[in-house]
Design a protein around this motif. Structure first.
Motif, PDB file in Angstrom:
ATOM      1  N   LYS A  62      19.922  22.108  23.588  1.00  0.00           N
ATOM      2  CA  LYS A  62      18.457  21.963  23.672  1.00  0.00           C
ATOM      3  C   LYS A  62      18.002  23.350  23.127  1.00  0.00           C
ATOM      4  O   LYS A  62      16.731  23.254  22.411  1.00  0.00           O
ATOM      5  CB  LYS A  62      17.966  21.797  25.074  1.00  0.00           C
ATOM      6  N   GLN A  63      18.587  24.573  23.558  1.00  0.00           N
ATOM      7  CA  GLN A  63      18.109  25.814  22.765  1.00  0.00           C
ATOM      8  C   GLN A  63      17.869  25.954  21.399  1.00  0.00           C
ATOM      9  O   GLN A  63      17.423  26.856  20.839  1.00  0.00           O
ATOM     10  CB  GLN A  63      18.788  26.967  23.542  1.00  0.00           C
ATOM     11  N   GLN A  65      16.936  23.841  19.410  1.00  0.00           N
ATOM     12  CA  GLN A  65      15.487  23.196  18.784  1.00  0.00           C
ATOM     13  C   GLN A  65      15.844  22.631  17.537  1.00  0.00           C
ATOM     14  O   GLN A  65      15.162  22.674  16.499  1.00  0.00           O
ATOM     15  CB  GLN A  65      14.622  24.299  18.754  1.00  0.00           C
ATOM     16  N   SER A  67      15.024  19.746  15.178  1.00  0.00           N
ATOM     17  CA  SER A  67      14.173  18.529  15.167  1.00  0.00           C
ATOM     18  C   SER A  67      14.791  17.603  14.207  1.00  0.00           C
ATOM     19  O   SER A  67      15.880  17.626  13.934  1.00  0.00           O
ATOM     20  CB  SER A  67      13.048  18.960  14.450  1.00  0.00           C
ATOM     21  N   HIS A 103      20.106  28.072  14.476  1.00  0.00           N
ATOM     22  CA  HIS A 103      20.114  26.830  15.503  1.00  0.00           C
ATOM     23  C   HIS A 103      21.051  26.975  16.337  1.00  0.00           C
ATOM     24  O   HIS A 103      21.085  26.831  17.510  1.00  0.00           O
ATOM     25  CB  HIS A 103      20.095  25.605  14.791  1.00  0.00           C
TER      26      HIS A 103
END
Length: 316
Positions: A62-63, A65, A67, A103
């Motif tokens: 999740k960290q 991010q 998309s 990421h």
């Protein structure tokens, strides 16, 4: 040099194939094809790519991010690079790109891609084993392939599920490898161990990724069956579950350019009980479109990948 050799080998195989088949009949097959099934089968690229991108998004922490839109661009751009770089290096470049964009860390991004490709291969082998078990026309060759694919699936599952087994496998692999290959195996071992540590922490997510991978490859094999219907030919779907994975596996052999040639020859050989060589050659062209269409879709995103590819080449 290796890429040039693979292109030459592909061309030689294709020349032999098209020299032996009736080329006029091949053109007629496409002219008389079912337009509805042709459109449906080619458009299957969209849901397959979309679900694959969603899986990549679910794989990333999740960290990171990451998309859904970025995941789609990564999948499409990697498809372009896989067409021109050897040994599916587009997927490795995808890991480097995720690292460059901030990421993920370099080792974790590579672990993620290794896990993604492992799930793909094991899912393909799973459907192949199921199809081969149910395939009605088994001779000694098909029994040999059933055993071989089954052993490959078992080995992959053991590597994925058992950290101790994976360690023994990598130690033995390095013991029988050349010095240059040992370095690559060492990097893979490090990524594999990190993958074990990361993915087995969340077994619910691991199960979700595994089931998604199996479904993605069901869609891949369904698309090939739709291709057969588009060509107004027929193969029982269960038989297709056995034959199409074998052809895909033949295309993964590092002999030809993007599997072109070996995959076509395998389709002609394996589908012989159901339709003629010209129809199988037409099916081979449609199967190549499965890789070509996502690559075309990824061209607009290739520019931001080029720096990554150069850096990857320098690190090699």
């Amino acid at each position: 040099m290796k890429r040039i050799i693979s292109i030459v080998v592909s061309l030689i195989i294709l020349v032999i194939i098209y020299w032996k088949i009736d080329f006029t009949n091949l053109i007629e097959i496409f002219q008389n094809s079912n337009i509805y099934w042709m459109i449906v089968s080619l458009c299957m690229v969209v849901p397959i790519t979309t679900i694959t991108a969603w899986r990549l998004q679910q794989l990333a922490p999740k960290q990171a991010q990451l998309s859904f839109g970025e995941a789609n661009k990564l999948i499409l751009a990697a498809s372009v690079l896989n067409m021109v770089l050897p040994s599916k290096m587009g997927d490795i470049a995808k890991a480097y790109f995720m690292r460059q964009q901030g990421h993920l860390t370099g080792s974790l991004s590579l672990s993620l891609v290794v896990f993604e490709k492992t799930c793909d291969l094991l899912s393909l082998l799973l459907w192949c084993v199921l199809g081969l078990i149910l395939y009605p026309y088994k001779n000694w060759l098909f029994w040999l392939m059933t055993v071989s694919v089954g052993l490959g699936l078992t080995l992959g599952l053991l590597l994925l599920s058992s950290h101790k087994f994976a360690q023994i496998f990598f130690v033995l692999s390095k013991a029988i490898s050349t010095k240059k290959l040992k370095i690559k195996i060492q990097k893979l071992q490090f990524s594999w161990e990190e993958m074990h540590h990361y993915f087995w922490r969340d077994r619910a997510n691991l199960l979700k990724i595994a089931l998604t991978s199996i479904f993605i490859w069901f869609l891949h094999l369904l698309q090939i069956w739709f291709f057969i219907l588009a060509l107004k030919a027929w193969t029982p779907f269960l038989a297709n579950l056995a034959l199409s994975p074998l052809a895909i596996l033949a295309g993964l052999l590092p002999l030809t350019f993007a599997g072109v040639g070996t995959r076509d020859a395998a389709l002609i050989a394996f589908y012989q009980p159901y339709f003629n060589a010209s129809t199988a050659a037409a099916l081979g062209l449609l199967c190549t479109s499965r890789y070509l269409l996502p690559a075309i879709g990824g061209l607009p995103f290739l520019g931001q990948y080029l720096t990554t590819v150069r850096n990857l080449s320098q690190e090699k």
